[in-house]
Design an enzyme around this catalytic site. Structure first.
Site, PDB file in Angstrom:
ATOM      1  N   SER A 145      35.083 -51.215  -4.274  1.00  0.00           N
ATOM      2  CA  SER A 145      35.987 -50.995  -5.425  1.00  0.00           C
ATOM      3  C   SER A 145      37.408 -50.721  -4.945  1.00  0.00           C
ATOM      4  O   SER A 145      38.009 -49.695  -5.265  1.00  0.00           O
ATOM      5  CB  SER A 145      35.479 -49.857  -6.317  1.00  0.00           C
ATOM      6  OG  SER A 145      34.444 -50.337  -7.147  1.00  0.00           O
ATOM      7  N   TYR A 204      21.972 -57.068  -6.787  1.00  0.00           N
ATOM      8  CA  TYR A 204      23.128 -57.682  -7.460  1.00  0.00           C
ATOM      9  C   TYR A 204      22.663 -58.822  -8.364  1.00  0.00           C
ATOM     10  O   TYR A 204      22.023 -59.777  -7.916  1.00  0.00           O
ATOM     11  CB  TYR A 204      24.171 -58.177  -6.446  1.00  0.00           C
ATOM     12  CG  TYR A 204      24.897 -57.050  -5.717  1.00  0.00           C
ATOM     13  CD1 TYR A 204      24.848 -55.730  -6.179  1.00  0.00           C
ATOM     14  CD2 TYR A 204      25.636 -57.301  -4.572  1.00  0.00           C
ATOM     15  CE1 TYR A 204      25.513 -54.705  -5.513  1.00  0.00           C
ATOM     16  CE2 TYR A 204      26.308 -56.275  -3.899  1.00  0.00           C
ATOM     17  CZ  TYR A 204      26.232 -54.983  -4.382  1.00  0.00           C
ATOM     18  OH  TYR A 204      26.886 -53.965  -3.714  1.00  0.00           O
ATOM     19  N   ASN A 245      27.057 -45.107   1.095  1.00  0.00           N
ATOM     20  CA  ASN A 245      27.152 -43.890   0.272  1.00  0.00           C
ATOM     21  C   ASN A 245      26.433 -42.703   0.907  1.00  0.00           C
ATOM     22  O   ASN A 245      25.825 -41.889   0.205  1.00  0.00           O
ATOM     23  CB  ASN A 245      26.593 -44.155  -1.136  1.00  0.00           C
ATOM     24  CG  ASN A 245      27.263 -45.348  -1.801  1.00  0.00           C
ATOM     25  OD1 ASN A 245      28.476 -45.395  -1.885  1.00  0.00           O
ATOM     26  ND2 ASN A 245      26.486 -46.314  -2.228  1.00  0.00           N
TER      27      ASN A 245
END
Ligand SMILES: NC(=O)c1ccc[n+]([C@@H]2O[C@H](COP(=O)([O-])OP(=O)(O)OC[C@H]3O[C@@H](n4cnc5c(N)ncnc54)[C@H](OP(=O)(O)O)[C@@H]3O)[C@@H](O)[C@H]2O)c1
Length: 305
Positions: free
Chosen positions: A215, A52, A148
């Site tokens: 998100s 990040y 993920n």
């Protein structure tokens, strides 16, 4: 704030976490104010990744911790590793090196939770387990999870890792809801019946793996936030209606929709705005009625079989 006890651990996590992907351009003082606000709202969980801001997000957060070391014990700090420029790397060497760098940037002695960021096709689960065991034994990382990943990828890792993989961070919201869609359409011949993720939602619930949606108010990277977005008129109308019903904002209704699912997910809020963060947390004050949960889902032009 709502909390969740993570089974088999001493972690009691806030149901809403603060994501730190977008903090890289903040001033240290502004970040300190955001962190203070998060803690005062009852948020105790902070999500990072080595990548990040190219490391800048962890570095800035580390500046806050250096200035206010007493904050560390009030926090559960999670970071991720495995994404490199142009490739993914779950080698033991990379995992160990990434954790050392994160510890240095965050200016703290240990990380509470380490996630593998995105599946590496070249991963050797034995090697990953070795890295995890070493990190756990040294006290540098307390707990582990993935991001993920589908069920079989997790199974492969779990085969060699002696601890338990506790979290799976996944893109999920009322628009990006593939995990739920396929569950409705079992044995149908339509598009929605295609299970792209290997019954991921069921798998995570069955194995007490906490899903951390990312998100939470964003339709996709391309479209951005779905709130007031012209492509999502009926969704926004329904959000507006439910906003009046529950007395919370449209953004908070979107989060309440995620919190209502019995999987007890832990949404990661990526906002850097104090106003937005305060607002999102009001989602914890309501429990969405079943009819409203379905109506919001269907307002995104999905159908039930
Ligand atoms: N594991 C992964 O692969 C992965 C991928 C991406 C993200 N993440 C994690 O998930 C976190 C969240 O991701 P995200 O930032 O993409 O998603 P998000 O929480 O949905 O935020 C997306 C954007 O929505 C904006 N926004 C506009 N109106 C808002 C409102 N009323 N309330 C709240 N936000 C509003 C925010 O901007 P403002 O700052 O102006 O509020 C923010 O830039 C990240 O920080 C990171 O920790 C993980």
């Amino acid at each position: 704030m709502l909390y969740k006890q993570i089974e088999g651990t001493d972690l009691t996590v806030s149901r809403i976490a603060l994501g730190c992907m977008r903090i890289a351009d903040m001033q240290v003082d502004a970040l300190e104010t955001l962190v203070d606000k998060a803690l005062s709202l009852g948020i105790n969980f902070f999500d990072h990744a080595d990548i990040y801001g190219g490391g800048k997000s962890e570095e800035l957060f580390g500046e806050v911790l250096k200035k206010r070391p007493e904050l560390r014990e009030k926090m559960i700090i999670q970071t991720k590793c495995g994404i490199c420029k142009g490739y993914y790397d779950f080698s033991k060497e990379h995992i160990l090196e990434s954790v050392e760098n994160s510890l240095e940037r965050l200016q703290c002695g240990y990380i509470d939770v380490l996630l593998l960021h995105r599946p590496d096709a070249l991963m050797d689960p034995k090697e990953v387990a070795e890295a995890f065991h070493e990190l756990q034994a040294s006290g540098k990382v307390r707990y582990f999870g993935v991001s993920n990943m589908n069920a079989y990828q997790i199974e492969r890792l779990q085969k060699y890792f002696k601890g338990k993989l506790l979290f799976n961070q996944l893109q999920f919201n009322v628009v990006h809801s593939g995990m739920i869609d396929s569950g409705f359409h079992v044995n149908m011949k339509d598009q929605e019946a295609i299970d792209r993720d290997g019954m991921l939602l069921d798998y995570c619930q069955l194995h007490d793996i906490t899903i951390q949606p990312w998100s939470i108010v964003q339709a996709s990277w391309e479209e951005g936030c779905f709130l007031d977005h012209p492509n999502y008129v009926s969704l926004n109308q329904k959000l507006e209606e439910l906003s009046k019903t529950y007395g919370i904002s449209k953004a908070a209704v979107s989060v309440a929709w995620i919190l209502r699912h019995p999987a007890q997910m832990q949404p990661i809020a990526g906002t850097t705005s104090i106003k937005h963060l305060e607002d999102l947390c009001t989602a914890c004050d309501v429990e969405m009625r079943r009819e409203d949960w379905y109506a919001l889902y269907l307002s995104t032009e999905k159908v039930l079989p």
